[in-house]
Design a protein around this motif. Structure first.
Motif, PDB file in Angstrom:
ATOM      1  N   PHE A 146       0.962  -1.034  -0.027  1.00 28.61           N
ATOM      2  CA  PHE A 146      -0.033   0.138  -0.125  1.00 28.61           C
ATOM      3  C   PHE A 146       0.952   1.290   0.075  1.00 28.61           C
ATOM      4  N   ASN A 147       0.455   2.030  -0.695  1.00 26.73           N
ATOM      5  CA  ASN A 147       1.427   3.721  -0.564  1.00 26.73           C
ATOM      6  C   ASN A 147       0.265   4.689  -0.695  1.00 26.73           C
ATOM      7  N   ALA A 148       0.761   5.813  -0.036  1.00 29.57           N
ATOM      8  CA  ALA A 148       0.079   7.264   0.078  1.00 29.57           C
ATOM      9  C   ALA A 148       0.807   8.332   0.180  1.00 29.57           C
ATOM     10  N   SER A 149       0.403   9.310  -0.477  1.00 27.46           N
ATOM     11  CA  SER A 149       1.344  10.257  -0.852  1.00 27.46           C
ATOM     12  C   SER A 149       1.400  11.507   0.408  1.00 27.46           C
ATOM     13  N   GLY A 167      -7.603  -0.038   5.933  1.00 26.27           N
ATOM     14  CA  GLY A 167      -7.506  -1.358   6.192  1.00 26.27           C
ATOM     15  C   GLY A 167      -7.422  -2.235   5.202  1.00 26.27           C
ATOM     16  N   ASP A 168      -6.855  -3.426   5.381  1.00 22.33           N
ATOM     17  CA  ASP A 168      -6.587  -4.561   4.219  1.00 22.33           C
ATOM     18  C   ASP A 168      -7.553  -5.588   4.341  1.00 22.33           C
ATOM     19  N   THR A 169      -8.781  -5.496   3.815  1.00 18.23           N
ATOM     20  CA  THR A 169      -9.770  -6.735   3.735  1.00 18.23           C
ATOM     21  C   THR A 169      -9.445  -7.892   2.930  1.00 18.23           C
ATOM     22  N   GLY A 170      -8.332  -7.807   2.258  1.00 13.45           N
ATOM     23  CA  GLY A 170      -7.747  -8.800   1.441  1.00 13.45           C
ATOM     24  C   GLY A 170      -6.739  -9.605   1.667  1.00 13.45           C
ATOM     25  N   GLY A 171      -6.178  -8.903   2.868  1.00 19.59           N
ATOM     26  CA  GLY A 171      -4.708  -9.355   3.484  1.00 19.59           C
ATOM     27  C   GLY A 171      -5.024 -10.296   4.560  1.00 19.59           C
ATOM     28  N   THR A 172      -3.694 -10.569   5.337  1.00 19.76           N
ATOM     29  CA  THR A 172      -3.483 -11.262   6.599  1.00 19.76           C
ATOM     30  C   THR A 172      -2.525 -10.969   7.428  1.00 19.76           C
ATOM     31  N   ILE A 173      -2.520 -10.849   8.703  1.00 25.20           N
ATOM     32  CA  ILE A 173      -1.524 -10.853   9.503  1.00 25.20           C
ATOM     33  C   ILE A 173      -1.699 -11.819  10.609  1.00 25.20           C
ATOM     34  N   ASN A 174      -0.506 -12.568  10.856  1.00 22.71           N
ATOM     35  CA  ASN A 174      -0.585 -13.873  11.678  1.00 22.71           C
ATOM     36  C   ASN A 174      -0.211 -13.677  12.915  1.00 22.71           C
ATOM     37  N   GLY A 202      -1.178  -6.838  -4.798  1.00 22.13           N
ATOM     38  CA  GLY A 202      -0.057  -7.806  -4.505  1.00 22.13           C
ATOM     39  C   GLY A 202       0.862  -7.616  -5.466  1.00 22.13           C
ATOM     40  N   ASN A 203       1.418  -6.249  -5.626  1.00 20.89           N
ATOM     41  CA  ASN A 203       2.770  -5.819  -6.632  1.00 20.89           C
ATOM     42  C   ASN A 203       3.350  -4.941  -5.863  1.00 20.89           C
ATOM     43  N   ALA A 204       4.567  -4.779  -6.008  1.00 20.16           N
ATOM     44  CA  ALA A 204       5.655  -3.916  -5.427  1.00 20.16           C
ATOM     45  C   ALA A 204       5.384  -2.452  -5.454  1.00 20.16           C
TER      46      ALA A 204
END
Length: 356
Positions: A146-149, A167-174, A202-204
């Protein structure tokens, strides 16, 4: 005697403010490794802060500085001073200044669920270069960026910035001791690192456009008052006692520096050439630490009537709570005798590391 009361509302308000900052050492006042780092690259400097780069030829010096925004209660900042410039940005060029946040401290963000929480990053920055630049967040477990300016409006002037991280609804944090998020500033972004701003992908995704904040040796960047908190509104920076910040940092690093012939540990001689020293970690370290010293001969084993120079020192039986140092000397110990381990001079180091 007058009796004071605290309303339930007031108590709840105070409690909610405790430990709100997910960033550690955001005022840069803990510096176990030292206060100046020349030709700094791909390494930690002030506690919990990591500079890393790919491909770029840019080089920097990092220092703990006393230049701070007036009237805001800060005593220190971090200064990034360009010593070798990169003014021609190749596609693979990338430089970033980051903090890695332990995953189990972030489970509350509910990544991967519909209620994934938004965070706000706030900070003070003073930069000789003006323009629009990026902060980024990387979710290690989900491999999502995620990036923001933000914009530096006035050269060489302290400015307060806030950036929202959705918030990332498509991600995960273990829920573990690994990396949960990497959060920081993109200092150089080649085209390979450019992606759409303000969205998880899902990219850099380090920046919304190519740029270099390290394109001149006249450039320097100072940052302080870094706070990452749950919610859409930035609140006042959470100043905390130095003892609290140091304890947080010691979960990841214990850096012992001698200022004299400093005694370190008490142990026992196992033979004429070997001594053993237990080490306790309080607080516990994040993981069983790795161990290093400035040199194996920088210590002495002290016993009744004599001191023996060390010829070897290694860590054994390491856990998050404790370890044993096995120390070798040439000769002269008495098995079963109590001994001390000491630095032999100033400027010598012993380091336990459990960084992310």
């Amino acid at each position: 005697m007058a009796v004071s009361t605290i309303s339930a509302t007031g108590l709840a308000s105070n409690v909610s403010q405790l430990g709100k900052n997910l960033i550690q050492n955001g005022a840069y006042n803990v510096a176990q490794r030292g206060a100046s780092f020349a030709a700094h690259a791909d390494a930690y400097s002030l506690d919990r802060w990591l500079y890393s780069k790919d491909a770029t030829t840019a080089a920097i010096t990092v220092t703990q500085a006393t230049d701070v925004p007036a009237g805001e209660g800060f005593g220190t900042s971090i200064k990034i001073d360009v010593t070798t410039a990169d003014s021609s940005i190749a596609a693979g060029d990338l430089a970033r200044f980051t903090q890695r946040i332990e995953a189990q401290n972030l489970v509350q963000l509910k990544y991967g669920a519909s209620g994934a929480k938004t965070m706000t990053l706030s900070f003070w920055i003073k930069s000789t270069k003006i323009g629009t630049f990026s902060i980024f967040a990387f979710s290690e477990d989900g491999s999502r960026w995620f990036n923001a300016s933000y914009t530096v409006d006035v050269t060489n002037t302290w400015e307060y910035k806030t950036v929202t991280i959705a918030g990332d609804t498509g991600g995960t944090i273990n829920n573990d001791t690994g990396i949960g998020l990497i959060v920081g500033w993109t200092l150089i972004a080649g085209s390979n690192s450019v992606a759409t701003a303000d969205t998880w992908a899902g990219n850099a995704d380090y920046a919304a456009s190519s740029y270099s904040m390290l394109d001149s040796t006249s450039n320097n960047i100072l940052i302080t008052g870094v706070q990452l908190e749950v919610g859409t509104v930035a609140t006042d920076f959470e100043h905390e006692p130095i003892s609290v910040t140091l304890q947080k940092c010691r979960r990841y690093l214990r850096h012992l520096l001698s200022t004299t012939n400093t005694p370190l540990l008490t142990g026992y001689a196992g033979s004429t050439t070997a001594a053993y020293f237990p080490v306790q970690f309080d607080p516990p370290m994040r993981a069983a630490p790795t161990f290093s010293v400035s040199a194996v001969g920088d210590f002495t084993v002290d016993m009744v009537g004599a001191a023996r120079d060390t010829t070897g020192i290694v860590i054994a039986k390491a856990t998050t709570y404790a370890a044993r140092l096995d120390v070798a000397v040439g000769s002269g110990l008495t098995a079963g005798q109590a001994v001390h381990l000491s630095f032999d001079a100033t400027g010598k180091t012993m380091i336990f590391t459990a960084e992310l």
